[in-house]
Structure formats: C-alpha cells, structure tokens
Write an enzyme that holds these catalytic residues in place. Structure first.
Site, short mmCIF file in Angstrom:
data_model
loop_
_atom_site.label_atom_id
_atom_site.label_comp_id
_atom_site.label_asym_id
_atom_site.label_seq_id
_atom_site.Cartn_x
_atom_site.Cartn_y
_atom_site.Cartn_z
N ARG A 162 -8.84 2.57 7.52
CA ARG A 162 -8.92 2.36 8.96
C ARG A 162 -10.19 1.28 9.32
O ARG A 162 -10.97 1.42 8.52
CB ARG A 162 -8.84 3.50 9.80
CG ARG A 162 -7.50 4.34 9.77
CD ARG A 162 -7.70 5.37 10.62
NE ARG A 162 -6.82 6.42 10.32
CZ ARG A 162 -5.45 6.42 11.12
NH1 ARG A 162 -5.20 5.47 12.00
NH2 ARG A 162 -4.62 7.33 10.70
N LYS A 189 -9.74 9.55 11.32
CA LYS A 189 -9.17 10.10 12.48
C LYS A 189 -9.15 11.48 12.85
O LYS A 189 -9.22 12.19 13.72
CB LYS A 189 -7.74 9.16 12.68
CG LYS A 189 -6.99 9.83 14.07
CD LYS A 189 -5.54 8.77 13.82
CE LYS A 189 -4.77 8.89 15.31
NZ LYS A 189 -3.41 8.25 15.32
N HIS A 264 -4.51 -2.21 10.52
CA HIS A 264 -3.44 -1.26 10.35
C HIS A 264 -2.20 -1.83 9.60
O HIS A 264 -1.57 -1.13 8.86
CB HIS A 264 -2.86 -0.72 11.49
CG HIS A 264 -3.00 0.62 11.83
ND1 HIS A 264 -3.90 1.78 11.38
CD2 HIS A 264 -1.69 1.46 11.71
CE1 HIS A 264 -3.42 2.86 11.28
NE2 HIS A 264 -2.17 2.93 11.46
N ARG A 267 -2.86 -1.29 6.14
CA ARG A 267 -2.59 0.18 5.78
C ARG A 267 -1.36 0.41 5.42
O ARG A 267 -0.87 1.03 4.48
CB ARG A 267 -3.21 0.91 6.92
CG ARG A 267 -3.35 2.40 6.69
CD ARG A 267 -4.30 2.97 7.74
NE ARG A 267 -4.37 4.35 7.85
CZ ARG A 267 -5.09 5.00 7.21
NH1 ARG A 267 -6.05 4.66 6.31
NH2 ARG A 267 -4.97 6.59 7.06
N HIS A 291 -4.78 11.55 4.63
CA HIS A 291 -4.01 12.36 5.38
C HIS A 291 -4.11 13.91 5.16
O HIS A 291 -4.07 14.27 3.79
CB HIS A 291 -2.30 11.84 5.49
CG HIS A 291 -2.25 10.61 6.13
ND1 HIS A 291 -0.93 9.85 5.98
CD2 HIS A 291 -2.92 10.05 7.01
CE1 HIS A 291 -1.09 8.67 6.65
NE2 HIS A 291 -2.39 8.89 7.34
N TYR A 300 4.19 6.32 7.35
CA TYR A 300 3.66 5.12 6.93
C TYR A 300 4.63 4.34 6.06
O TYR A 300 4.24 3.27 5.68
CB TYR A 300 2.16 5.12 6.30
CG TYR A 300 1.17 5.38 7.40
CD1 TYR A 300 0.23 4.59 7.61
CD2 TYR A 300 1.08 6.54 8.00
CE1 TYR A 300 -0.80 4.65 8.60
CE2 TYR A 300 -0.07 6.75 8.75
CZ TYR A 300 -0.89 5.77 9.30
OH TYR A 300 -1.84 6.03 10.23
#
Length: 318
Positions: A162, A189, A264, A267, A291, A300
């Site tokens: 990110r 995050k 993003h 990503r 994650h 994703y």
C-alpha cells in the site's frame, strides 16, 4: 450558551486515541466537508438527523459520489459523535449518524491492463531520458525527478504494498543482502508487520535509491521514499514526504497516460496476475499482501475471464 465546536471535539478525540497522522487528516477532512455543507454556525450540539439526511442526498445525488465514500464519511462522523456523547461534550442523546449506512454496490476490482502498464513505462522512460539529456522544463511538474517516481512505480508494482506502507519504509527496513523489505505495522492497515521479497526486476532501481539516499546523508531511521531529499529547494531536507506529492504524481501520470492509475491498482493487478499462473498459491498472495484472513485476500482476486471463456467453450463443445 457556548457550545463546543467540531474542532474542540476532534482535539479531545485525537488526544484520547492513538491515530496515525493520515487518519487524523482524514477525520479533519470529513468534518470540514460537513461544516462547509451545513454552514460555519453548525455545532455538534445542534446537528439533527435531518441535517445528516440532507448531507446524504447532497453526497450521493448532487455530487454523485459512491456509496462507499458516503459510508466512510459516516464511520468517521459516527465515531466523533459517539466520543462526544460518551464524554458529555454534548447533551446526551442518540447519535444522528446512527443507521444511515447504505449498502454499497460491489464492483469489479480495478486492475491495470498490460497496455496501460506499457504506457506508464513509455511515459516515465521518456521523462528519464529527457532528464539525463539535460532537457529541463523549469515549470513545476509532479513527475520530476522521473527516476525517483519510476522507483516508486516499480516498488508498488513488484511488491503490491500500500502507499502508506511505502511512505513508512526506512532505510533500515531494506535488507539488500537477503532481498527483503520489512513493512512496518504503523504503515499497515491491520497494524501487522510483514516482509516482502525484493525481486530481480525491482532490485536495480531500489538499490540506486538506497545508495543515493545514503550519499545524500540519510541515516538508518530516515524515510527511504522522500522526494525532498532530491529537491534542490532549501529548507525541505528535514521533512518527510507525505501523501500529497504521491497523489499529485499519480494524478499527473493518469493524465499523461489517459487512464486512471493508482497505487491500489498495482496491488490488485499483482494479485490477479499471480493467480493466473499454473503454480498459483493463495497462501503466497495472502503473505504478500499481509492479510490476516484468506477471505480478505479473495476480494482482491479478479476473475480470470479468459479461463472462464475456455471452460465455457469446452463445456459446449460437441
């Protein structure tokens, strides 16, 4: 009667929480937009549900912003009012931002096509060649210095990190010997630390940035991706690079390439590309993205439409 202002509530909220600077900035931005809509004479004490519903209509209908954007604003405002009510900064009553979340549309994840990535590299390589040839446009340009931003692109493209993680990388987080980048929990995050590999395609530009930063006097705990270090202007060397230069770069790059480009999207793209490979591994993708659950990782992954087409063709082959 004197009422506490939104900014008084925010000050109290920020003192009582451990928030990242980017999070505080986000709260401030949402509050400012609400005040601009309602008028400077609005106070948390006299906000009504009708004010919220009018803002709702303004955001979704008049401005045409997404439902996710609205829900994000609601989450910020609801947290602020919950704090104000709990600590009696306003009269105890029901939160006006309760029960105003809307169900968002589920859209396909945005990825970058091969043609778009080629365009990005053509634009940036041309800028690098111009800089190396001494062709200098004195006007401000968010793409300068091009070599620095090309390193940024490569890092995002080949790691899937990110933008906030990229901005939190310090020189000591780069392990060139073992080919590892350590991503700090404060930039993630989910507040988890994890590592990503330095691939062969990323290494040359990342090494160049690292060694040039050292020659410019950067220490181990200094920010690696800091454009101020390579800016000839005075009185900026001590400042860390924050989100605005990064946003300005991607706005200008999107304009030059004629398509929307964002950190993003890199990503989402790397995940989708990895899952197209025969030796794909969902666990590898989860580890790369950092994650905590596979369910989040699956969000994703864009469906492989070519694979779906082949399977359909095979199903109807007679």
């Amino acid at each position: 009667m004197d009422y506490v202002s939104f900014y008084n509530v925010l000050d109290d909220y920020f003192i009582s929480k451990v928030l990242r600077p980017a999070s505080e900035w986000s709260y401030m931005k949402v509050v400012r937009t609400f005040i601009e809509f309602c008028g400077e004479d609005i106070y948390p004490e006299n906000v009504t549900r009708m004010d919220v519903l009018r803002w709702w209509r303004h955001i979704l209908t008049e401005q045409g912003l997404s439902k996710r954007t609205w829900n994000n604003k609601v989450a910020h405002m609801r947290a602020i009012f919950n704090h104000a009510i709990r600590y009696k900064l306003i009269s105890e009553r029901e939160n006006p931002f309760r029960l105003v979340v809307v169900k968002p549309d589920i859209k396909r994840k945005k990825t970058l096509a091969n043609e778009q990535i080629k365009k990005i590299y053509l634009v940036m390589e041309r800028k690098i060649m111009e800089e190396q040839s001494g062709i200098d446009d004195p006007r401000p340009n968010a793409l300068k210095p091009a070599w620095f931003w090309m390193t940024t692109i490569d890092t995002l493209r080949y790691t899937g990190m990110r933008q906030n993680q990229l901005l939190h990388i310090r020189l000591c987080d780069i392990d060139l010997k073992n080919g590892i980048i350590n991503l700090r929990p404060e930039g993630s995050k989910n507040h988890r630390e994890h590592r990503v590999p330095i691939t062969d395609r990323l290494r040359p530009r990342l090494e160049h940035l690292y060694h040039l930063s050292v020659r410019k006097g950067a220490k181990a705990e200094d920010q690696l991706f800091n454009i101020n270090r390579f800016n000839l202007k005075k009185n900026v060397l001590g400042k860390n690079m924050d989100h605005p230069p990064l946003r300005a770069f991607f706005r200008r790059l999107s304009k030059e390439c004629g398509c929307v480009i964002s950190p993003h999207r890199f990503r989402h793209t790397i995940v989708t590309d990895m899952m197209k490979r025969p030796e794909r591994s969902l666990n590898d993708v989860q580890m790369l993205l950092g994650h905590s659950s596979l369910a989040v990782t699956l969000e994703y992954v864009e469906a492989n439409i070519d694979s779906l087409r082949r399977n359909l063709e095979a199903a109807f082959a007679f």
